[in-house]
Design a protein around this motif. Structure first.
Motif, mmCIF file in Angstrom:
data_model
loop_
_atom_site.group_PDB
_atom_site.id
_atom_site.type_symbol
_atom_site.label_atom_id
_atom_site.label_comp_id
_atom_site.label_asym_id
_atom_site.label_seq_id
_atom_site.Cartn_x
_atom_site.Cartn_y
_atom_site.Cartn_z
ATOM 1 N N ILE A 1 5.481 8.230 14.806
ATOM 2 C CA ILE A 1 7.188 8.399 14.771
ATOM 3 C C ILE A 1 6.814 6.679 15.562
ATOM 4 C CG2 ILE A 1 8.816 8.570 15.814
ATOM 5 C CD1 ILE A 1 9.180 11.292 15.458
ATOM 6 N N LEU A 2 7.246 5.920 14.969
ATOM 7 C CA LEU A 2 7.596 4.326 16.255
ATOM 8 C C LEU A 2 8.812 4.426 16.290
ATOM 9 C CD1 LEU A 2 5.319 1.879 14.653
ATOM 10 C CD2 LEU A 2 4.559 3.493 15.929
ATOM 11 N N PHE B 1 11.884 3.035 17.743
ATOM 12 C CA PHE B 1 12.501 1.722 19.066
ATOM 13 C C PHE B 1 14.125 2.175 19.126
ATOM 14 C CE2 PHE B 1 10.066 0.611 15.034
ATOM 15 C CZ PHE B 1 8.944 -0.689 15.806
ATOM 16 N N CYS B 2 13.849 1.415 20.229
ATOM 17 C CA CYS B 2 15.392 1.878 20.871
ATOM 18 C C CYS B 2 16.216 0.297 21.009
ATOM 19 C CB CYS B 2 15.025 2.418 22.429
ATOM 20 S SG CYS B 2 15.993 2.572 23.368
ATOM 21 N N TYR B 3 17.124 0.276 20.622
ATOM 22 C CA TYR B 3 18.343 -1.370 21.431
ATOM 23 C C TYR B 3 19.515 -0.294 21.939
ATOM 24 C CZ TYR B 3 21.593 -5.144 19.783
ATOM 25 O OH TYR B 3 22.375 -5.996 20.105
ATOM 26 N N PRO B 4 19.252 -0.974 22.950
ATOM 27 C CA PRO B 4 19.687 -0.628 24.825
ATOM 28 C C PRO B 4 21.505 -0.541 24.128
ATOM 29 C CG PRO B 4 18.333 -1.800 25.402
ATOM 30 C CD PRO B 4 17.845 -1.508 23.625
ATOM 31 N N SER B 5 21.549 -1.773 23.956
ATOM 32 C CA SER B 5 23.164 -2.421 23.663
ATOM 33 C C SER B 5 22.800 -3.819 23.115
ATOM 34 C CB SER B 5 23.703 -2.287 25.014
ATOM 35 O OG SER B 5 22.847 -3.048 26.288
ATOM 36 N N LYS B 6 24.592 -3.998 23.036
ATOM 37 C CA LYS B 6 24.635 -5.524 22.683
ATOM 38 C C LYS B 6 23.959 -6.380 23.694
ATOM 39 C CE LYS B 6 27.441 -3.949 18.508
ATOM 40 N NZ LYS B 6 28.913 -4.361 17.879
ATOM 41 N N ALA B 7 24.653 -6.174 24.860
ATOM 42 C CA ALA B 7 24.435 -6.926 25.769
ATOM 43 C C ALA B 7 23.097 -7.301 26.171
ATOM 44 C CB ALA B 7 24.930 -6.095 26.936
ATOM 45 N N LEU C 1 13.904 -2.209 23.674
ATOM 46 C CA LEU C 1 12.808 -2.061 25.310
ATOM 47 C C LEU C 1 11.822 -1.382 24.306
ATOM 48 C CD1 LEU C 1 15.239 1.119 26.513
ATOM 49 C CD2 LEU C 1 14.882 -1.276 27.380
ATOM 50 N N SER C 2 10.532 -1.269 24.794
ATOM 51 C CA SER C 2 9.510 -1.061 24.143
ATOM 52 C C SER C 2 9.046 0.108 23.401
ATOM 53 C CB SER C 2 8.478 -1.055 25.668
ATOM 54 O OG SER C 2 8.167 -1.759 26.963
ATOM 55 N N ILE D 1 0.460 -5.252 24.460
ATOM 56 C CA ILE D 1 0.675 -6.995 24.427
ATOM 57 C C ILE D 1 0.736 -7.545 24.510
ATOM 58 C CG2 ILE D 1 -0.024 -9.343 23.747
ATOM 59 C CD1 ILE D 1 -2.079 -8.080 21.754
ATOM 60 N N GLY D 2 2.124 -8.040 26.101
ATOM 61 C CA GLY D 2 3.115 -8.592 26.825
ATOM 62 C C GLY D 2 3.684 -8.294 27.307
ATOM 63 N N ARG D 3 3.308 -7.233 27.332
ATOM 64 C CA ARG D 3 5.038 -5.625 27.842
ATOM 65 C C ARG D 3 3.939 -5.533 29.188
ATOM 66 N NH1 ARG D 3 8.569 -4.570 24.044
ATOM 67 N NH2 ARG D 3 7.855 -4.650 22.065
#
Length: 99
Positions: A57-58, A60-66, A71-72, A94-96
């Motif tokens: 499972i990958l 992905f978390c999109y916390p809010s429209k703001a 998130l990582s 990388i880059g996180r």
């Protein structure tokens, strides 16, 4: 009876879960038989059920429209490849910043 009235019932929920399980099982069997990777999406509520049919499972978390960025990405492996974390760690980090 309306969908709204039946969709909240425990019987309706079990029926939907069984149907989803049959579909996920069929997709997993075809993927294994043909040696292919199937990418799919699901809502958080069905993640525990979906996890039992997949190898990874990958998340992905999109916390809010703001927030402009997700998130990582979190990665969960469920197959026999125990080295998966070590093999993919550099690419994921990388880059996180590590929190």
């Amino acid at each position: 009876m309306s969908n709204a009235a039946t969709s909240g019932s425990p019987v309706y929920g079990r029926r939907v879960a069984r149907r989803c399980g049959r579909v996920l099982s069929a997709v997993a069997n075809v993927a294994r038989a043909h040696g292919i990777t199937v990418l799919g999406t699901c809502q958080d509520a069905v993640m525990p059920d979906a996890a039992s049919y997949c190898g990874e499972i990958l998340y992905f978390c999109y916390p809010s429209k703001a927030d402009a960025l997700n998130l990582s990405t979190r990665m969960f492996g469920f197959d026999d490849n125990g080295e998966r974390v070590e093999l993919s760690a550099d690419h994921l980090l990388i880059g996180r910043r590590i929190h």
